[in-house]
Design a protein around this motif. Structure first.
Motif, PDB file in Angstrom:
ATOM      1  N   TYR A 382       0.810  -1.218   0.000  1.00 23.76           N
ATOM      2  CA  TYR A 382       0.000   0.000   0.000  1.00 23.76           C
ATOM      3  C   TYR A 382       0.848   1.275   0.000  1.00 23.76           C
ATOM      4  O   TYR A 382       0.387   2.327  -0.409  1.00 23.76           O
ATOM      5  CB  TYR A 382      -0.892   0.050   1.244  1.00 23.76           C
ATOM      6  N   VAL A 383       2.073   1.157   0.526  1.00 18.35           N
ATOM      7  CA  VAL A 383       2.914   2.340   0.715  1.00 18.35           C
ATOM      8  C   VAL A 383       4.343   2.026   0.249  1.00 18.35           C
ATOM      9  O   VAL A 383       4.870   0.954   0.553  1.00 18.35           O
ATOM     10  CB  VAL A 383       2.978   2.760   2.208  1.00 18.35           C
ATOM     11  N   ASP A 384       4.959   2.970  -0.449  1.00 22.94           N
ATOM     12  CA  ASP A 384       6.380   2.868  -0.759  1.00 22.94           C
ATOM     13  C   ASP A 384       7.135   3.294   0.501  1.00 22.94           C
ATOM     14  O   ASP A 384       7.450   4.471   0.698  1.00 22.94           O
ATOM     15  CB  ASP A 384       6.725   3.782  -1.938  1.00 22.94           C
ATOM     16  N   VAL A 385       7.407   2.331   1.380  1.00 22.76           N
ATOM     17  CA  VAL A 385       7.922   2.661   2.712  1.00 22.76           C
ATOM     18  C   VAL A 385       9.315   3.286   2.664  1.00 22.76           C
ATOM     19  O   VAL A 385       9.655   4.135   3.505  1.00 22.76           O
ATOM     20  CB  VAL A 385       7.919   1.423   3.644  1.00 22.76           C
ATOM     21  N   ASP A 386      10.118   2.897   1.680  1.00 23.13           N
ATOM     22  CA  ASP A 386      11.474   3.441   1.614  1.00 23.13           C
ATOM     23  C   ASP A 386      11.472   4.894   1.131  1.00 23.13           C
ATOM     24  O   ASP A 386      12.217   5.731   1.647  1.00 23.13           O
ATOM     25  CB  ASP A 386      12.349   2.566   0.719  1.00 23.13           C
ATOM     26  N   ARG A 387      10.626   5.199   0.156  1.00 21.03           N
ATOM     27  CA  ARG A 387      10.474   6.589  -0.291  1.00 21.03           C
ATOM     28  C   ARG A 387       9.875   7.433   0.843  1.00 21.03           C
ATOM     29  O   ARG A 387      10.240   8.603   1.037  1.00 21.03           O
ATOM     30  CB  ARG A 387       9.579   6.652  -1.540  1.00 21.03           C
ATOM     31  N   PHE A 388       8.956   6.841   1.580  1.00 20.00           N
ATOM     32  CA  PHE A 388       8.330   7.480   2.737  1.00 20.00           C
ATOM     33  C   PHE A 388       9.420   7.931   3.724  1.00 20.00           C
ATOM     34  O   PHE A 388       9.430   9.076   4.185  1.00 20.00           O
ATOM     35  CB  PHE A 388       7.395   6.466   3.406  1.00 20.00           C
ATOM     36  N   ALA A 389      10.353   7.022   4.016  1.00 20.27           N
ATOM     37  CA  ALA A 389      11.444   7.342   4.945  1.00 20.27           C
ATOM     38  C   ALA A 389      12.372   8.399   4.366  1.00 20.27           C
ATOM     39  O   ALA A 389      12.828   9.302   5.084  1.00 20.27           O
ATOM     40  CB  ALA A 389      12.223   6.077   5.279  1.00 20.27           C
ATOM     41  N   GLU A 390      12.646   8.324   3.062  1.00 17.17           N
ATOM     42  CA  GLU A 390      13.524   9.302   2.410  1.00 17.17           C
ATOM     43  C   GLU A 390      12.957  10.716   2.541  1.00 17.17           C
ATOM     44  O   GLU A 390      13.689  11.677   2.802  1.00 17.17           O
ATOM     45  CB  GLU A 390      13.668   8.970   0.925  1.00 17.17           C
ATOM     46  N   ILE A 391      11.644  10.848   2.344  1.00 18.24           N
ATOM     47  CA  ILE A 391      11.014  12.170   2.448  1.00 18.24           C
ATOM     48  C   ILE A 391      11.145  12.712   3.867  1.00 18.24           C
ATOM     49  O   ILE A 391      11.404  13.901   4.073  1.00 18.24           O
ATOM     50  CB  ILE A 391       9.532  12.108   1.996  1.00 18.24           C
ATOM     51  N   PHE A 392      11.002  11.827   4.860  1.00 19.07           N
ATOM     52  CA  PHE A 392      11.161  12.278   6.244  1.00 19.07           C
ATOM     53  C   PHE A 392      12.604  12.708   6.530  1.00 19.07           C
ATOM     54  O   PHE A 392      12.837  13.646   7.299  1.00 19.07           O
ATOM     55  CB  PHE A 392      10.697  11.204   7.227  1.00 19.07           C
ATOM     56  N   TRP A 393      13.586  12.039   5.908  1.00 13.79           N
ATOM     57  CA  TRP A 393      14.972  12.512   6.045  1.00 13.79           C
ATOM     58  C   TRP A 393      15.095  13.920   5.438  1.00 13.79           C
ATOM     59  O   TRP A 393      15.748  14.804   6.013  1.00 13.79           O
ATOM     60  CB  TRP A 393      15.948  11.562   5.339  1.00 13.79           C
ATOM     61  N   ASP A 394      14.473  14.131   4.263  1.00  9.73           N
ATOM     62  CA  ASP A 394      14.508  15.450   3.626  1.00  9.73           C
ATOM     63  C   ASP A 394      13.876  16.509   4.528  1.00  9.73           C
ATOM     64  O   ASP A 394      14.387  17.633   4.648  1.00  9.73           O
ATOM     65  CB  ASP A 394      13.763  15.423   2.288  1.00  9.73           C
ATOM     66  N   ILE A 395      12.749  16.135   5.153  1.00  2.93           N
ATOM     67  CA  ILE A 395      12.058  17.051   6.074  1.00  2.93           C
ATOM     68  C   ILE A 395      12.992  17.411   7.231  1.00  2.93           C
ATOM     69  O   ILE A 395      13.145  18.589   7.590  1.00  2.93           O
ATOM     70  CB  ILE A 395      10.758  16.412   6.606  1.00  2.93           C
ATOM     71  N   TYR A 396      13.645  16.405   7.790  1.00  5.00           N
ATOM     72  CA  TYR A 396      14.539  16.621   8.932  1.00  5.00           C
ATOM     73  C   TYR A 396      15.705  17.546   8.551  1.00  5.00           C
ATOM     74  O   TYR A 396      15.988  18.526   9.246  1.00  5.00           O
ATOM     75  CB  TYR A 396      15.056  15.284   9.442  1.00  5.00           C
ATOM     76  N   TYR A 397      16.368  17.235   7.432  1.00  5.94           N
ATOM     77  CA  TYR A 397      17.538  18.026   7.050  1.00  5.94           C
ATOM     78  C   TYR A 397      17.154  19.452   6.646  1.00  5.94           C
ATOM     79  O   TYR A 397      17.927  20.397   6.856  1.00  5.94           O
ATOM     80  CB  TYR A 397      18.323  17.324   5.940  1.00  5.94           C
ATOM     81  N   SER A 398      15.942  19.622   6.085  1.00  2.87           N
ATOM     82  CA  SER A 398      15.463  20.984   5.794  1.00  2.87           C
ATOM     83  C   SER A 398      15.310  21.770   7.092  1.00  2.87           C
ATOM     84  O   SER A 398      15.692  22.941   7.179  1.00  2.87           O
ATOM     85  CB  SER A 398      14.119  20.934   5.058  1.00  2.87           C
ATOM     86  N   GLY A 399      14.765  21.100   8.097  1.00  3.68           N
ATOM     87  CA  GLY A 399      14.595  21.733   9.407  1.00  3.68           C
ATOM     88  C   GLY A 399      15.917  22.088  10.050  1.00  3.68           C
ATOM     89  O   GLY A 399      16.074  23.171  10.642  1.00  3.68           O
ATOM     90  N   VAL A 400      16.889  21.167   9.945  1.00  2.95           N
ATOM     91  CA  VAL A 400      18.223  21.407  10.510  1.00  2.95           C
ATOM     92  C   VAL A 400      18.859  22.638   9.877  1.00  2.95           C
ATOM     93  O   VAL A 400      19.550  23.424  10.539  1.00  2.95           O
ATOM     94  CB  VAL A 400      19.128  20.153  10.307  1.00  2.95           C
ATOM     95  N   ARG A 401      18.605  22.832   8.564  1.00  6.11           N
ATOM     96  CA  ARG A 401      19.162  23.999   7.858  1.00  6.11           C
ATOM     97  C   ARG A 401      18.330  25.266   8.089  1.00  6.11           C
ATOM     98  O   ARG A 401      18.591  26.314   7.494  1.00  6.11           O
ATOM     99  CB  ARG A 401      19.241  23.709   6.357  1.00  6.11           C
ATOM    100  N   GLY A 402      17.305  25.154   8.936  1.00  4.60           N
ATOM    101  CA  GLY A 402      16.495  26.318   9.260  1.00  4.60           C
ATOM    102  C   GLY A 402      15.382  26.606   8.275  1.00  4.60           C
ATOM    103  O   GLY A 402      14.748  27.654   8.327  1.00  4.60           O
TER     104      GLY A 402
END
Length: 516
Positions: A382-402
């Motif tokens: 039902y879900v592309d779980v690995d892409r799901f995790a990748e997007i959350f990494w992108d969200i995290y690193y965007s936040g880290v960069r302010g």
């Protein structure tokens, strides 16, 4: 070019895995260097003690799965930073200073408190109950309250999930009050680890546990055949007991039971498919199957050990076979897979979430979605779980960069990955609300299957130990990782606070297996 790429890929695949860590001698418990290596499609370990010689064991039963998980999830992004307020200093070094010490790399996600070592059973696979060790370890009410506070004082994450264990915790009459104390201290998730005997017979006591705030029942469940229980528990009347617990749960309104399977080769390794089907049939109350391959004891050569040892990938492949490929080996992810979700949600919600920074070889999990017609599929359908995790990494690193605005925009990329309207609706709440309640609602529509392979002195790996997130709190004011406590520290700690069986019997005028 294509042929060259294929050739290079083949050469890469043929490179055999080899790494080094630190383990223990199973005889003297001194630290020894350990080699982890691949041979004939299996990952083995080898260690030599100057006094007691060479020891070999199976580390992971499938090299292909091991190398895939090692490549994707064994890296610095998934390692935690430990406690900001460690309880002990490093004196002798890991694993002897457990407390948690400054060398530990993860904080407590699930705390465990043993409220007694008394039990109303005498299982052949258990060596920790009072009848076997000939003393009674039963912390006082105030000691348990202090242990709860100890877990809650952890920084940066105040532990908010707790399991009351034993022995058999339901043998304590004050367990409902202890659950209330945990809730009062801020523990959101409280589970009780039980064989089910008392709550199958005493509906009123079961309801008291629920009313006090128990979230989940952690029910010992080795299978659906009595001959399994004869081998693991020494009894042949337990299948109706397990069924009665589920019936009683429905009566009192508890809809969160975990079936806890002690998995032993030649005992119940052919029963995993039936256990999955049973969980699906009872998914109104069963939330999870937690499979725990049995720990080993005794001295054995590599070929003998290979016959006995069941590891995480062995279990995964058994489930694949016994569910007719509905759940395949590629539908599983290691237990540290959720790390980017926690980090990403932390950025979006500006708060701390628990991070599952354990070693990827400690266990694996998958979710199955039960359809209205009773069929089920793994969540990877039902879900592309690995892409799901990748997007959350992108969200995290965007936040880290302010770039919090960028992080929030990236959240919009998540929901289109989910093919099922049912699953999309459930995950939408989890993502947008990020609350314990939203997660609970999601969990009540699916069944999780987890495998946790706890270590013994044979396959002990300090690399795994230092990343453990499941910790025992003890009356001496310390917090110890699950595998070091059970392999090294348990007896010494318990004896400090124990009384003799005869002293306990004289004090209470009851048998060890009776509720007090």
């Amino acid at each position: 070019m294509h042929n060259m790429a294929v050739k290079m890929q083949k050469q890469e695949e043929e490179i055999k895995f080899e790494a080094y860590s630190t383990s223990l001698c199973p005889e003297c418990l001194n630290k020894v260097p350990m080699k982890i290596y691949e041979e004939n499609g299996v990952i083995y370990l080898e260690k030599t003690c100057p006094k007691h010689g060479k020891f070999e064991d199976v580390y992971w039963g499938d090299a292909e799965l091991f190398k895939w998980i090692y490549k994707e999830w064994y890296n610095a992004k998934y390692i935690g930073s430990g406690l900001e307020n460690p309880h002990t200093k490093t004196v002798k070094g890991c694993p002897y200073d457990c407390g948690l010490c400054t060398q530990h790399k993860s904080y407590t996600v699930l705390g465990i408190i043993d409220v007694t070592n008394r039990c109303n059973m005498a299982c052949p696979v258990c060596f920790a109950y009072a009848g076997a060790v000939n003393y009674v370890y039963e912390p006082t009410y105030q000691q348990i309250v202090d242990m709860i506070k100890l877990l809650r004082n952890n920084k940066p994450w105040a532990c908010n999930a707790l399991q009351f264990s034993g022995g058999e915790p339901t043998i304590r009459n004050d367990l409902p009050q202890l659950i209330s104390e945990a809730k009062k201290a801020g523990i959101e998730h409280v589970e009780v680890n039980t064989n089910g005997l008392r709550i199958a017979e005493d509906l009123n006591y079961f309801k008291k546990l629920l009313d006090a705030g128990m979230s989940t029942l952690y029910l010992q469940f080795d299978g659906l055949r009595e001959d399994i229980y004869k081998k693991t528990r020494g009894r042949t009347d337990l299948v109706p007991v397990k069924q009665k617990v589920l019936e009683n749960a429905r009566k009192i309104g508890l809809d969160s039971i975990v079936l806890v399977v002690t998995l032993a080769k030649g005992v119940n390794d052919k029963d995993l498919g039936d256990i999955v089907r049973y969980a699906v049939e009872n998914h109104d109350v069963v939330r999870c199957i937690n499979i725990q391959p049995i720990s080993m004891a005794g001295r054995a050569r590599k070929d003998e050990m290979r016959k006995m040892r069941i590891t995480v990938p062995d279990t995964i492949k058994l489930i694949e076979e016994q569910t007719n490929m509905i759940i395949t080996r590629w539908d599983w992810r290691p237990v540290n897979w959720p790390v980017p979700i926690s980090k990403g949600m932390g950025v979006i919600k500006n708060r701390v979430y628990p991070e599952f920074t354990m070693h990827p070889m400690c266990g694996a999990a998958t979710f199955i979605v039960v359809e209205k017609n009773g069929s089920y599929k793994p969540i990877t359908q039902y879900v592309d779980v690995d892409r799901f995790a990748e997007i959350f990494w992108d969200i995290y690193y965007s936040g880290v960069r302010g770039k919090r605005t960028t992080a929030k925009v990236k959240m919009l990329e998540l929901l289109p990955l989910i093919k099922s309207p049912l699953v999309r609706g459930l995950l939408k709440d989890v993502i947008t609300k990020g609350s314990y309640e939203a997660l609970g609602k999601f969990m009540r529509k699916i069944v999780m299957i987890g495998i946790m392979h706890f270590m013994d002195v044979w396959n002990f790996d300090l690399d795994r130990v230092q990343r453990c997130v499941i910790h025992y709190a003890t009356p001496d004011g310390k917090v110890r990782p699950f595998c070091t406590y059970n392999s090294i520290h348990r007896n010494n700690v318990e004896k400090q606070f124990a009384i003799s069986v005869s002293e306990w019997t004289q004090k209470y005028g009851k048998k060890l297996n009776e509720p007090v």
